[in-house]
Design a protein around this motif. Structure first.
Motif, short mmCIF file in Angstrom:
data_model
loop_
_atom_site.label_atom_id
_atom_site.label_comp_id
_atom_site.label_asym_id
_atom_site.label_seq_id
_atom_site.Cartn_x
_atom_site.Cartn_y
_atom_site.Cartn_z
N GLY A 138 0.81 -1.22 0.00
CA GLY A 138 0.00 0.00 0.00
C GLY A 138 0.84 1.27 0.00
O GLY A 138 0.31 2.37 0.10
N GLY A 139 2.15 1.12 -0.08
CA GLY A 139 3.04 2.27 -0.10
C GLY A 139 3.36 2.83 1.27
O GLY A 139 3.90 3.94 1.38
N GLY A 140 3.08 2.07 2.33
CA GLY A 140 3.33 2.54 3.68
C GLY A 140 4.73 2.25 4.16
O GLY A 140 5.50 1.54 3.52
N ASP A 141 5.05 2.81 5.32
CA ASP A 141 6.36 2.65 5.94
C ASP A 141 6.29 1.56 7.00
O ASP A 141 5.27 1.42 7.69
N VAL A 142 7.37 0.81 7.14
CA VAL A 142 7.42 -0.29 8.10
C VAL A 142 8.77 -0.27 8.82
O VAL A 142 9.81 -0.15 8.19
N ILE A 143 8.68 -0.41 10.14
CA ILE A 143 9.87 -0.58 10.98
C ILE A 143 9.75 -1.95 11.64
O ILE A 143 8.79 -2.21 12.36
N GLY A 144 10.71 -2.81 11.38
CA GLY A 144 10.76 -4.11 12.04
C GLY A 144 11.83 -4.10 13.11
O GLY A 144 12.87 -3.46 12.95
N VAL A 145 11.58 -4.81 14.19
CA VAL A 145 12.55 -4.91 15.28
C VAL A 145 12.71 -6.39 15.61
O VAL A 145 11.74 -7.05 15.96
N MET A 146 13.94 -6.89 15.48
CA MET A 146 14.15 -8.33 15.66
C MET A 146 15.47 -8.60 16.38
O MET A 146 16.49 -8.02 16.04
N PRO A 147 15.42 -9.53 17.34
CA PRO A 147 16.67 -9.93 18.01
C PRO A 147 17.56 -10.72 17.05
O PRO A 147 17.09 -11.43 16.16
N ASP A 148 18.85 -10.59 17.27
CA ASP A 148 19.84 -11.24 16.40
C ASP A 148 19.59 -12.74 16.24
O ASP A 148 19.73 -13.26 15.14
N HIS A 149 19.21 -13.42 17.31
CA HIS A 149 19.06 -14.87 17.20
C HIS A 149 17.96 -15.27 16.23
O HIS A 149 18.03 -16.31 15.58
N LEU A 150 16.93 -14.43 16.08
CA LEU A 150 15.88 -14.73 15.10
C LEU A 150 16.29 -14.32 13.69
O LEU A 150 15.91 -14.97 12.72
N HIS A 197 12.24 -10.30 7.87
CA HIS A 197 11.71 -9.84 6.59
C HIS A 197 12.78 -8.97 5.95
O HIS A 197 13.10 -7.90 6.46
N GLN A 198 13.36 -9.42 4.85
CA GLN A 198 14.46 -8.70 4.22
C GLN A 198 14.01 -7.54 3.34
O GLN A 198 14.84 -6.78 2.85
N GLY A 199 12.70 -7.38 3.13
CA GLY A 199 12.21 -6.31 2.27
C GLY A 199 11.74 -5.07 3.02
O GLY A 199 11.07 -4.22 2.44
N LEU A 200 12.12 -4.94 4.28
CA LEU A 200 11.66 -3.80 5.09
C LEU A 200 12.53 -2.57 4.84
O LEU A 200 13.75 -2.70 4.72
N PRO A 201 11.92 -1.39 4.84
CA PRO A 201 12.73 -0.17 4.75
C PRO A 201 13.67 -0.03 5.94
O PRO A 201 14.79 0.44 5.81
N THR A 202 13.18 -0.45 7.15
CA THR A 202 13.99 -0.35 8.36
C THR A 202 13.86 -1.64 9.16
O THR A 202 12.75 -2.04 9.53
N LEU A 203 14.98 -2.30 9.41
CA LEU A 203 15.01 -3.45 10.30
C LEU A 203 16.03 -3.15 11.38
O LEU A 203 17.23 -3.02 11.12
N ILE A 204 15.54 -3.01 12.59
CA ILE A 204 16.39 -2.73 13.74
C ILE A 204 16.75 -4.06 14.39
O ILE A 204 15.87 -4.82 14.80
#
Length: 185
Positions: A56-68, A75-82
């Motif tokens: 839909g053209g929206g922004d996404v921030i993902g937050v994931m621990p290193d072990h996962l 999700h490798q297609g996120l604009p921001t993965l913390i």
């Protein structure tokens, strides 16, 4: 634009209504110009939500621990993965990036995150609105139980009323946006 932290399952669940409501919420978030903050996974309802927002053209921030991330759950297609060190840092980062919280169907992790955010609100650590999307009556038993905790004197009615619930994504977003507007004034 507001940032909505959404807690939800890393599985699809058995009822197709869960997946459709998740996608509908993602489309609504994007259409309204809101940013999604979530756990960063590519699988289950989590992945479906992120994909719907992105489509839909929206922004996404993902937050994931290193072990996962290392287990290839990110999700490798996120604009921001913390990337963070552990689950505690994940929850803190997600909350810090959020203006409001939503719980969709999910398991014990989803419930734990919902209750922690609600407890933090109760303790005055934040004043961000919190809602649950009661798709196909998923949260109805929990909501009934929470009402009984009020009746039994373990939860006050004001605290109970802080947990907003709706059956449709648009209605839930309308209610949460109204609370956001109230707290902004």
């Amino acid at each position: 634009m507001s940032r909505f932290c959404v807690y939800l399952g890393s599985r699809d669940g058995r009822d197709p209504a869960f997946l459709e409501a998740t996608r509908a919420l993602g489309r609504e978030l994007a259409a309204r110009g809101h940013c999604l903050v979530y756990g960063g996974a590519r699988i289950g309802l989590m992945g479906a939500l992120a994909n719907a927002v992105l489509e839909g053209g929206g922004d996404v921030i993902g937050v994931m621990p290193d072990h996962l991330v290392e287990r290839e759950q990110a999700h490798q297609g996120l604009p921001t993965l913390i990337r963070v060190n552990n689950m505690h840092e994940r929850k803190a980062s997600m909350a810090a990036h959020a203006d409001a919280f939503i719980a969709l169907p999910g398991g014990i992790g989803t419930l734990e995150e919902l209750f922690e955010a609600w407890t933090w609100q109760y303790l005055g650590l934040h004043d961000k609105p919190i809602g649950v999307l009661d798709t196909a009556g998923f949260y109805s038993p929990l909501l009934t139980f929470l009402d009984s905790t009020v009746e039994h004197g373990f939860l006050n009615a004001r605290t109970r009323s802080c947990l907003i619930d709706a059956e449709e994504p648009a209605a839930l977003l309308d209610a949460l946006e109204a609370r956001l507007a109230e707290t902004a004034t």
